[in-house]
Design a protein around this motif. Sequence first.
Motif, PDB file in Angstrom:
ATOM      1  N   ASN A 548      -3.896   5.579  -3.731  1.00  0.00           N
ATOM      2  CA  ASN A 548      -3.211   4.516  -4.479  1.00  0.00           C
ATOM      3  C   ASN A 548      -1.981   5.057  -5.203  1.00  0.00           C
ATOM      4  O   ASN A 548      -0.912   4.426  -5.215  1.00  0.00           O
ATOM      5  N   GLN A 551       0.778   5.604  -2.787  1.00  0.00           N
ATOM      6  CA  GLN A 551       1.427   4.349  -2.410  1.00  0.00           C
ATOM      7  C   GLN A 551       2.383   3.876  -3.508  1.00  0.00           C
ATOM      8  O   GLN A 551       3.490   3.402  -3.225  1.00  0.00           O
ATOM      9  N   LEU A 552       1.956   4.013  -4.748  1.00  0.00           N
ATOM     10  CA  LEU A 552       2.814   3.601  -5.862  1.00  0.00           C
ATOM     11  C   LEU A 552       4.106   4.417  -5.892  1.00  0.00           C
ATOM     12  O   LEU A 552       5.187   3.874  -6.150  1.00  0.00           O
ATOM     13  N   SER A 581       6.313  -2.671  -9.333  1.00  0.00           N
ATOM     14  CA  SER A 581       5.063  -1.912  -9.271  1.00  0.00           C
ATOM     15  C   SER A 581       4.430  -2.079  -7.901  1.00  0.00           C
ATOM     16  O   SER A 581       5.010  -2.671  -6.991  1.00  0.00           O
ATOM     17  N   TRP A 582       3.229  -1.565  -7.783  1.00  0.00           N
ATOM     18  CA  TRP A 582       2.501  -1.566  -6.510  1.00  0.00           C
ATOM     19  C   TRP A 582       2.316  -2.990  -5.999  1.00  0.00           C
ATOM     20  O   TRP A 582       2.109  -3.930  -6.753  1.00  0.00           O
ATOM     21  N   GLY A 660      -4.221  -3.244  -8.824  1.00  0.00           N
ATOM     22  CA  GLY A 660      -2.819  -3.351  -9.186  1.00  0.00           C
ATOM     23  C   GLY A 660      -2.568  -3.093 -10.660  1.00  0.00           C
ATOM     24  O   GLY A 660      -1.585  -2.443 -11.032  1.00  0.00           O
ATOM     25  N   LEU A 663      -2.556   0.556 -11.559  1.00  0.00           N
ATOM     26  CA  LEU A 663      -1.329   1.190 -11.086  1.00  0.00           C
ATOM     27  C   LEU A 663      -0.114   0.735 -11.905  1.00  0.00           C
ATOM     28  O   LEU A 663       0.854   1.491 -12.061  1.00  0.00           O
ATOM     29  N   ASP A 664      -0.162  -0.478 -12.455  1.00  0.00           N
ATOM     30  CA  ASP A 664       0.897  -0.907 -13.368  1.00  0.00           C
ATOM     31  C   ASP A 664       0.966   0.010 -14.590  1.00  0.00           C
ATOM     32  O   ASP A 664       2.052   0.308 -15.105  1.00  0.00           O
ATOM     33  N   ARG A 667       2.780   3.068 -13.548  1.00  0.00           N
ATOM     34  CA  ARG A 667       4.201   2.770 -13.420  1.00  0.00           C
ATOM     35  C   ARG A 667       4.862   2.717 -14.807  1.00  0.00           C
ATOM     36  O   ARG A 667       6.006   3.137 -14.978  1.00  0.00           O
TER      37      ARG A 667
END
Length: 827
Positions: A548, A551-552, A581-582, A660, A663-664, A667
């Motif tokens: 993950n 990917q980000l 973001s993702w 998500g 992952l935010d 970010r």
Amino acid sequence: MKAKWTILPLILLAFAACNKSQSNGFVSVEDGNFVQNGKKISFIGTNFWYGPILASQGRGGDRDRLARELDTLKALGITNLRVLVGADGPDGIPTRVEPTLQKEAGVYNDTLLQGLDYFMAEIGRRGMTAVLYLNNSWEWSGGFGCYLEWAGAGPALIPSRDGYWPFMQQMAQFSTNEKAQELFYNHIRFIVGRTNTVTGKPYKDDHSIFSWQIANEPRCFSSDTSVQRKFVAWMSKAASIIKETDPNHMVSSGSEGIWGCEGSTELCERVHACPDIDYITAHIWPYNWNWVEQDHPQAKFGVAVDSTAAYIEKHVAIADKLNKPVVIEEFGFPRDDFKFDKNWSTWGRDGYYKFVCERVVDSNEHGGRIAGLNFWAWGGFASQAHEQWQAGDDYCGDPAQEAQGLNSVYVSDISTLANIKDAARHIDAAYSATPVLENDWMYTKDNQKPLRIAVASKYGRVKQAEVKLDISTDDHRHYKTLTAMARPNRKGVDTLKFNLGLEPGFYIVDLKIEGDLLERSFVVGCDPESIDSHQDKQSDFDAFWANNLAQLAKVAPNFKRTLVPDKSNELRNTYLVEMNSWGGAKIKGILTEPVKEGKFPVKVTFNGYDAQPWWPDPSGAPEMIEFTICTREQGLNKNGNVTGWICRGLSSKEEYFYRGTYLDCVRALDFVKSLPKADLSQVYAEGASQGGAFTFVSAALVPDMYQVICPMVPFMSDFPNYLKVADWPANEIIPQAEKEGISDEVLYKTLSYYDVKNFTDKIKCPVIMCYGLQDNVCPPRTNFGGYNNVQSEKKYVCFPLSMHSIHLWEPRLSEVKNEFINQYMFN
């Protein structure tokens, strides 16, 4: 001897004269308490605005139903009814209750006047009392608008038709329109000076009147100080006219309190400082005041409770200053999911009512200022015909301008009524029992001090009373029952000691007295770091998150910041920040950084579940960078009323919504790293609830980022236990999984990839975790699921009386967390 016997009658006559006000049957205020016949009283009541209409023999009348309603209320212990004397203006206006009492200024419907008389006679027969309000700020009974129209100020406006802002502007005129006020004063003299046609007794001599009330929610509708002065003046004059006409009864304002005084504590105090106004009123509306979610009010039940507690305390402070009691005479809470069907669930309402009732009971037992409540409102035996009231429909607690069933409590609302009845029993009980707070109610297995319970007799010394502790685990399994007999001394008090004998964990203690009368339910804990909080990581957990992050990293962030001038000054600038973001999500945050050049420490804040961010004060921390991130679909990124993120995508780790959001958070840290003025050796993070989970997870996914973190009441931890010990989010997640046909095995496997406890062993920086021992949203057991797997330096702090929103209302929080954080920052 002759002299002594001559003096004694004079002494007795003087004593009787001094105590006349205490024994004449009327309720009065003495030393800040309600007193009747020399005895301090409190009450549990309701709003029953339509009672006199039911009591009439014309359109809308139903005396059989009235008898059933009053008998039911009496059986529940609800003895005080807040009642509209009558509506004003013509019938036929859709948002106004009808039939109306005062058709034109001074022109009355005699059938409704006789209905009012019959109503007062019926409650008097049952030993009940009424608060009778004479006017209304709002259009649903005519009120201010009708008086202004009768005074020649133009037709009364209706908010649903003419707009809320024009309506408020018109209502503001009432405080300056002397002709409209005089018409109202005439109404006061007519009603208050009336003689009851059923009993033949003047209203001024009727013991069933608790107090006269000037109006329902009188407001000045203006921030103009000159209008506010005139508002206080006409309120004071109205009170004095009531007292002149009826010197026996109390007078109340009917105000919402601070909220209804343009948010001004000072104005609220001025209104209630009037010597002819005997007590302070407060109304509380979590839904109307945006303390809860509009579509799912139960989801932020904890915020509503904490906000309510703070609002009440502001009025208690006014009461202390004025030496007057407080009545919470309106409060309401919609049914779950904002449904109006009387058969819909009331989980949020039940919890909210329980809190307010307990606050009044606690005040009654400990000599506090809060002397009564009237919940809004009694629906009783009403049937539901239409969502909006139509002529011929049953009256319920919701007036004509509101959806029928919005706030009404019906006889079928068994769980809500149980809370109300229980509170009434406590008000009438001979004893009170209180747990003594010692050692934060946190115990150790090997050296447990006893729990002390203070027992007091409300009415002097009595023989004895049984005290019982029913103890259960936090997942609601019975643990043990302990009993002891209290024998109050000459002062009417006794203190009992209970040896709890707890194992590591958290426990719910139900304190009962006089059989099964529940005095208080509270949580205690024992050795929380010894609770088994083993991780349930899947074998590919680390690989999944590494993928993950990779990917980000391929998503170009395209950081953009836009200056917000009205949130900036000469010390710090504030920017609205946007980034990619993702998954293509665009997310926003708030950056506040010093204007001057240099390197500065950074504070990162993560948002709570569906919480709006606070904009930092640019003068608050001039030597610091502050950055708040709002994750996808929440806070600054929210579009519409979309919620339910916690149960979206439960079928797989790839689809779960929080993939998500986590992952935010990463970010957001990428953005912090990009700041030229950021001192990356001095970064710390904090957040509460969902923000607490994000604080933990971001520290695990980017382990070299922070110097210290402060997660508060962290969410999303220890899911297998979480869904057992808390009603929410279990009441969303489990039904959604069943709806989608997701097995328990698949459900918990998905959640394990997002469970905070499976991340925290990766954290390298020091951690201070703060939790509320009474938190029922993220109960303390779940907080320790993540905490106990932290391998770095750590400390936890218990706030024993706090529920979920400790970051909003706990006064010690800033001091406690800053003391720890400062050991690692700002060197």
